[in-house]
Design a protein around this motif. Structure first.
Motif, short mmCIF file in Angstrom:
data_model
loop_
_atom_site.label_atom_id
_atom_site.label_comp_id
_atom_site.label_asym_id
_atom_site.label_seq_id
_atom_site.Cartn_x
_atom_site.Cartn_y
_atom_site.Cartn_z
N UNK A 196 0.83 -1.21 0.00
CA UNK A 196 0.00 0.00 0.00
C UNK A 196 0.87 1.26 0.00
N UNK A 197 1.96 1.22 0.75
CA UNK A 197 2.85 2.39 0.82
C UNK A 197 3.53 2.63 -0.52
N UNK A 198 3.88 1.54 -1.19
CA UNK A 198 4.51 1.71 -2.51
C UNK A 198 3.55 2.42 -3.48
N UNK A 199 2.28 2.05 -3.39
CA UNK A 199 1.29 2.71 -4.27
C UNK A 199 1.26 4.21 -3.96
N UNK A 200 1.27 4.54 -2.67
CA UNK A 200 1.24 5.96 -2.28
C UNK A 200 2.51 6.68 -2.72
N UNK A 201 3.64 6.00 -2.54
CA UNK A 201 4.92 6.66 -2.88
C UNK A 201 5.02 6.85 -4.39
N UNK A 202 4.46 5.90 -5.12
CA UNK A 202 4.44 6.07 -6.57
C UNK A 202 3.58 7.28 -6.94
N UNK A 203 2.60 7.59 -6.11
CA UNK A 203 1.75 8.77 -6.33
C UNK A 203 2.36 10.00 -5.68
N UNK A 204 3.71 10.01 -5.58
CA UNK A 204 4.45 11.19 -5.10
C UNK A 204 4.21 11.50 -3.62
N UNK A 205 3.86 10.48 -2.83
CA UNK A 205 3.62 10.74 -1.41
C UNK A 205 4.89 11.25 -0.74
N UNK A 206 4.67 12.07 0.30
CA UNK A 206 5.79 12.54 1.12
C UNK A 206 5.71 11.85 2.47
N UNK A 207 6.86 11.49 3.02
CA UNK A 207 6.89 10.77 4.29
C UNK A 207 7.47 11.68 5.37
N UNK A 267 11.04 -0.98 1.74
CA UNK A 267 9.74 -0.84 1.07
C UNK A 267 9.91 -0.22 -0.32
N UNK A 268 10.78 0.79 -0.43
CA UNK A 268 10.86 1.52 -1.70
C UNK A 268 11.83 0.88 -2.69
N UNK A 269 12.65 -0.06 -2.24
CA UNK A 269 13.65 -0.63 -3.14
C UNK A 269 13.04 -1.21 -4.41
N UNK A 270 11.91 -1.93 -4.31
CA UNK A 270 11.31 -2.46 -5.55
C UNK A 270 10.86 -1.37 -6.52
N UNK A 271 10.74 -0.12 -6.04
CA UNK A 271 10.35 0.97 -6.94
C UNK A 271 11.56 1.58 -7.63
N UNK A 272 12.74 1.02 -7.34
CA UNK A 272 13.96 1.61 -7.91
C UNK A 272 14.35 2.88 -7.18
N UNK A 273 13.86 3.04 -5.95
CA UNK A 273 14.17 4.25 -5.17
C UNK A 273 15.03 3.87 -3.98
N UNK A 274 15.65 4.86 -3.39
CA UNK A 274 16.30 4.60 -2.10
C UNK A 274 16.06 5.79 -1.19
N UNK A 275 16.39 5.62 0.07
CA UNK A 275 16.09 6.62 1.07
C UNK A 275 16.82 7.94 0.78
#
Lengths: 721, 156
Positions: A669-680, A699-707
Motif C-alpha cells: 500500500x505504501x509503494x502505491x502511495x509513494x508512486x503517487x508522489x507521497x511525502x513521508x 519498502x521503496x527498493x522495488x520501486x527503484x528508489x532509495x532513502x
C-alpha cells in the motif's frame, strides 16, 4: 571568494538595481497594454492591399510602420501637418490618433538612463553587468549549497531570509540572466562598442515613369503585412523616388511605376543579433513572455532585501574570541564555521574549559599552524557547507593538515543538519584525514544535529570525562525574545505503563509570534539558560499553544512542565522548523511517529482543511494507557482530515508490535502511495527513526528508489530527538 | 531654455581659404511641443542637382538611431566621418537648436539647399521635413516643417 563577489556586487548595486528592476517591471506590462490597444495582425493581407486602403483615405502617406508589439501605424499629411494614426491591419481603416504612452516613455527613460543622460546610461550598463555577475555567482552558490548542479531543484533549507533568497532566486534566475545579458548587449550597442550594425543600402532611383496604383505594385503585393516592419512611400514631388519596404530579413527598394524590386539589402548578422537582443529584452513579441520577464524582475528587490539580511547576519557573528595567547594554551579549539553559529558553540566550550582551569586558545581551522600543536590537545568544531563541503573558515584546513610537524590528541565535533543526505559530511572528511595521518583520538567524534544544545551538552560531558573534569556546556545560541504562555489544559497519558506523557495546552497571547503545527517552541525552565524544544501540535490561529511532553526521569524541564498548575506561566519562544513541514499540494502524506512524536503529525492532521490524503502510523505502549489523541484522531477520521490510522502497541498482550512493523506490513500500500508522489514525515526518538528508515528503505527498493533519493528530494523528512 | 550651441568645427567644405571670403550664417530650428522623447535633428546641404555637399550639424549622439534620419543617411551614405566633430545633444520637445557656421561665399546664392531631417523614438521619422534655399534673400524668413519643426530660420 564567490560569496564575497556576490555580496559586494549585490550591496553596491542594490539601490540601482531596485530602481532599474522596478521600472523594468512596469515596462513589462507594455506589450500586454499595447496588445489590448491595437488589433492583432492576421496573416493573409498583402502590404499592397493595406497601402491601397490607407492611401485612399489620405492626401499624402509617408510611411506605414508595424511596431515590435504588432501595432500598425500610419504617418500621413492631409494638409494640417503630419499626423500618426493607428490602423486596422486587416482593412487599413483608421482607428484614431496614435499617442505613445507618457508613462511608459518615462519608465523607459528611467530604466535606460535613470533620467540622467549618458552618466545614467553608464550606471545602468554597469548594473546590467553586475546583475549578470550576481545571477551567475548566485546560481553557482545555490547549487553548491544544495549539493551540486544536479541538486539545484532540491528544497532550500534554512531561515526565512535564506529560503526566500534561494527559492525566489531559483525561480527568477532564467529571466534575470536573460535580462542582464540582453541589457548588457543593448548598452554596448548604445555606446557603439560593437561593430557596425547595418549593411549599406545602395542608392537607387526609379526610372521616373508614371506612378502606378499602389495596390497593383508586384513588389508590395508579394509581402504579407505580418512580415512587414516599415513601408516608406516615395516623395510626391520626386518621380525618381521609390518605396522602401523593410522586413526583418532585409530592405527592398520598389519602383512606384513598375512595382519591380530595384534592390534588396539583406539584414546584417550583427543587426539580426541586435534585433533579437532587443526583442528578448523587451518581450515585445509576446505579452506573456514580457510578463514572465516582469515577474522575474520583480523578484530582484526581494532578493536584494533578503540578501542584505543574510549579509548582516553573517557580519554580526563573532569572528575573533581569543581568551589565551596561542603559545601557552593547553587546549586549542579550531572552528570551521559557515554562518557563524559554530563560533558561538566554540565560545561556550572555551568558557566552560576556562572555568575548569584550562588555558584555551581559539582559532579558525584555516589558521592552524605548528604553534597550535604545542598545546596538549586539539578540539575541532566543524560545520558543513552544502553537501559535505568545507565551511567558510575551513577551506584550506585539509590542505594544511598534512604539512604539520606534530600530532596531538584531537576531538572532532561536527555540526550539521540530519535532513541533508550528507549529515556532517565535512566533519567526517576531517575525521578520516586525521585518522589516516595517525592523529590520536581524544574522544570519539560526534555529530550535532541542527545546533542541538542538548546534544552539545551531552558531548561536553563525554569530553569532561576524558579530561578528568566536569564540563557543563549550557549553550544558548542567541538569547531569544520570549512570550509568556499560561497553562490552560492538561491531559496525562501513559502513567500506567511507566512512560507518562502530558498533552499541555497554553493560552496563546495576542502578541505571540506566528507559529504552525510542526514548528518548535523553545521553553526555558527555571534555573537553566538552555531552552528545550518541543514540536507544536497547534497553530497560532487555534489560539492555543499545544505540546506533548514525555516525562524524562530526572529531566529538569519535563519534570517542571508536568508539575505546572493551571494558570501558571512559562516563558517560551517560537522557532521555525521549515525543514519539517508537508510540501504544498495534494500529494498524499505518510506520517510515521511513536510516543510523543505524534505531536507535529497530529497537528498536520488537525490543520488538514483541504482533506488531503493523510495516512498516520503511530506506535505506543498500550492502547489502554498511552494512546495519545485517541479521541481526536477518531474524530479526524470521521471528518476525513485523516485518511487512515494504523497503530502498534509494544505491550499489547496478543499483538505486540512497533510502528515499523505496521509500516512493513503495509509495504504494498505504501509503494502505491509513494508512486503517487507521497511525502513521508517521521517524528520520534532516534531508535524508532532508524528502524523506520530501514523499513522504508526496504519498502521503496522495488520501486527503484532509495532513502537518500527520497531525502534529497524532500520526500522523506525526519524530526528526531 | 534656448539652446545655443557653439559652432566651432565645420567640415572643410564650408570654410573658405580666408575668413574674408566666408560669412557667418546662423541656423535656428525650433521644435513643436510634441511632448515625446528628444528629437534627433540633422542639418545638411545638397546642391541644385540634389547631390550631397556636407553636413552642418547632427543633434543626437547615439549612432544607432541615425538610420531613422533616412534622407541624411541616403545622401551622406550614413558615414560617421560626416558628423565627426559636429555632433551635439538631441533636441527636446519645444526647444530650439541654434548653430552658427562660417560658410564660403561661393556656396551662398548658388542653388544649394539646406535639408532638415528629424526623428523621434516611438514617434515619426521626417526625412527632409524642411528644405530651404541657402540664399541671402531668404534670411530671417521662418519656414515651418510638416513634422516636428515649428520654425526654421536662416540668418545671414
Amino acid at each position: 571568494m564567490l560569496r564575497r563577489l556576490h555580496s559586494v556586487a549585490g550591496l553596491a548595486l542594490a539601490l540601482l538595481l531596485v530602481a532599474i528592476a522596478a521600472t523594468g517591471v512596469g515596462l513589462s506590462l507594455q506589450p500586454a497594454v499595447d496588445r489590448l490597444a491595437a488589433p492583432a495582425i492576421a496573416p493573409g493581407v498583402s502590404v499592397a492591399a493595406l497601402a491601397k486602403a490607407v492611401a485612399a483615405r489620405h492626401q499624402r502617406v509617408d510611411a506605414i510602420r508595424v511596431s515590435g508589439g504588432g501595432a500598425v501605424t500610419v504617418s500621413f499629411n492631409d494638409g494640417a501637418g503630419k499626423q500618426v494614426e493607428i490602423v486596422d491591419p486587416r482593412t487599413g481603416a483608421g482607428l484614431g490618433a496614435y499617442r505613445p504612452s507618457e508613462t511608459f516613455r518615462w519608465l523607459a527613460d528611467m530604466h535606460r538612463s535613470l533620467l540622467m543622460g549618458d552618466s545614467g546610461r553608464i550606471a545602468v550598463a554597469l548594473s546590467a553587468l553586475g546583475l549578470l555577475a550576481l545571477s551567475l555567482t548566485g546560481a553557482v552558490m545555490l547549487a553548491r549549497s544544495l549539493g551540486g548542479a544536479g541538486a539545484l531543484l532540491r528544497p532550500v533549507r534554512g531561515g526565512a531570509a535564506r529560503r526566500w533568497h534561494g527559492e525566489l532566486g531559483r525561480l527568477a534566475l532564467a529571466g534575470l540572466l536573460l535580462s542582464a545579458l540582453t541589457g548588457t548587449f543593448l548598452s554596448a550597442t548604445t555606446f557603439g562598442l560593437l561593430p557596425g550594425a547595418e549593411n549599406p543600402a545602395p542608392a537607387v532611383a526609379a526610372k521616373g515613369g508614371p506612378a502606378a496604383p499602389v495596390g497593383r505594385l508586384a513588389g508590395l503585393a508579394a509581402v504579407d503585412v505580418a512580415d512587414l516592419e516599415r513601408l516608406t512611400f516615395p516623395a510626391r514631388n520626386d518621380p525618381t523616388d521609390v518605396f522602401t519596404l523593410r522586413q526583418s530579413r532585409g530592405e527592398a527598394v520598389v519602383d512606384p511605376s513598375t512595382g519591380r524590386i530595384l534592390a534588396f539589402t539583406p539584414t546584417s548578422t550583427m543587426d539580426r543579433i541586435g534585433r533579437l537582443a532587443n526583442a528578448l529584452h523587451t518581450g515585445r513579441f509576446s505579452w506573456a513572455f514580457a510578463l514572465f520577464l516582469g515577474l522575474s524582475t520583480a523578484a530582484a528587490p526581494v532578493l536584494g532585501a533578503t540578501g542584505f539580511l543574510m549579509w548582516r547576519r553573517r557580519r554580526a557573528t563573532p569572528r575573533v574570541i581569543a581568551p589565551a595567547p596561542t603559545a601557552d594554551a593547553d587546549t586549542v579549539i579550531l572552528v570551521g564555521s559557515e554562518g557563524g553559529s559554530t563560533w558561538g558553540f566554540a565560545q561556550t566550550l572555551s568558557r566552560a574549559l576556562s572555568e575548569a582551569g584550562q588555558r584555551v586558545s581559539l582559532a579558525a581551522m584555516d589558521d592552524i599552524d605548528n604553534a597550535h600543536l604545542r598545546a596538549q590537545k586539539l578540539v575541532i568544531l566543524a560545520a558543513t557547507y552544502g553537501d559535505g563541503d568545507a565551511p567558510a573558515s575551513a577551506k584550506k584546513f585539509l590542505e594544511k593538515l598534512g604539512g604539520l610537524e606534530r600530532r596531538i590528541p584531537v576531538a572532532v565535533l561536527g555540526f550539521g543538519d540530519r535532513t541533508f543526505p550528507s549529515f556532517c559530511g565535512y566533519a567526517e572528511r576531517v575525521v578520516a584525514a586525521l585518522d589516516a595521518q595517525g592523529w590520536p583520538r581524544l574522544i570519539a567524534p560526534k555529530r550535532i544535529d541542527r545546533q542541538s544544545a542538548q546534544e552539545f551538552a551531552q558531548w561536553g560531558r563525554d569530553l569532561g570525562a576524558a579530561l578528568g573534569c566536569a564540563l557543563t556546556l549550557e549553550h544558548v545560541a542567541e538569547p531569544p525574545k520570549t512570550n509568556a504562555f499560561a497553562l490552560v489544559g492538561r491531559e496525562t497519558y501513559g502513567e500506567a505503563v511507566g512512560a507518562p506523557v502530558a498533552i499541555l495546552r497554553f493560552a496563546s497571547p495576542g502578541n505571540a509570534p506566528r507559529f504552525e503545527a510542526g514548528d518548535l517552541v523553545g521553553i526555558v525552565p527555571p534555573g537553566s539558560a538552555m531552552p528545550r524544544f518541543y514540536s507544536l501540535v497547534s497553530s497560532r490561529r487555534d489560539g492555543v499553544l499545544e505540546i506533548c511532553v514525555r516525562l524524562q526521569p530526572g529531566g529538569l524541564c519535563s519534570t517542571w512542565l508536568h508539575s505546572l498548575k493551571a494558570g501558571e506561566q512559562i516563558e517560551a519562544f517560537i522557532r521555525d522548523n521549515p525543514s519539517f513541514r508537508p510540501v504544498e499540494g495534494r500529494a498524499p502524506l505518510i506520517l510515521i511517529g511513536a510516543g510523543a512524536g505524534i505531536a507535529p503529525l497530529a497537528g498536520f492532521v488537525r490543520a488538514n482543511d483541504s482533506e488531503r490524503p493523510m495516512h498516520l502510523y503511530w506506535g505506543g505502549r498500550s492502547a489502554a494507557s498511552d494512546f495519545l489523541y485517541e479521541h481526536e484522531l477518531a474524530e479526524r477520521l470521521a471528518q476525513r482530515r485523516l485518511t487512515s490510522l494504523r497503530t502498534a502497541f509494544s505491550r499489547h498482550p496478543a499483538d505486540a508490535a512497533y510502528v515499523q512493523d505496521r509500516v512493513a506490513d503495509d509495504a504494498h500500500r505504501l509503494r502505491v502511495l509513494i508512486r503517487a508522489e507521497a511525502q513521508i514525515l517521521v517524528c520520534g526518538g532516534r531508535d524508532m527513526a532508524r528502524a523506520v528508515a530501514e523499513t522504508i528503505e526496504a519498502v521503496v527498493r522495488p520501486l527503484g528508489l532509495d532513502l537518500a533519493t527520497l531525502k534529497s528530494n524532500g520526500r522523506y523528512l525526519e524530526d528526531v530527538y | 531654455m534656448k539652446r545655443a550651441l557653439p559652432m566651432l568645427a565645420a567640415t572643410a567644405v564650408f570654410i573658405a581659404p580666408t575668413l574674408a571670403q566666408a560669412r557667418q550664417v546662423t541656423f535656428e530650428t525650433t521644435l513643436k511641443a510634441y511632448g515625446g522623447n528628444e528629437a534627433y535633428v540633422a542639418l545638411y546641404l545638397l546642391d541644385g542637382a540634389g547631390k550631397y555637399k556636407g553636413t552642418l550639424w547632427m543633434a543626437g549622439d547615439k549612432t544607432k538611431y541615425y538610420r531613422h534620419l533616412s534622407d541624411w543617411t541616403r545622401a551622406s551614405g550614413g558615414r560617421l566621418a560626416e558628423v565627426d566633430g559636429i555632433t551635439g545633444a538631441s533636441v527636446g520637445s519645444g526647444k530650439t537648436l541654434k548653430i552658427t557656421v562660417d560658410i564660403a561665399d561661393a556656396l551662398i546664392n548658388a542653388g544649394y539647399k539646406i535639408h532638415v531631417d528629424t526623428s523621434v523614438e516611438d514617434g515619426m521619422d521626417n526625412p527632409s521635413e524642411v528644405v530651404a534655399p541657402l540664399d541671402a534673400s531668404a534670411s530671417r524668413k521662418p519656414i515651418a516643417g510638416d513634422g516636428y519643426v515649428k520654425s526654421f530660420k536662416v540668418t545671414f
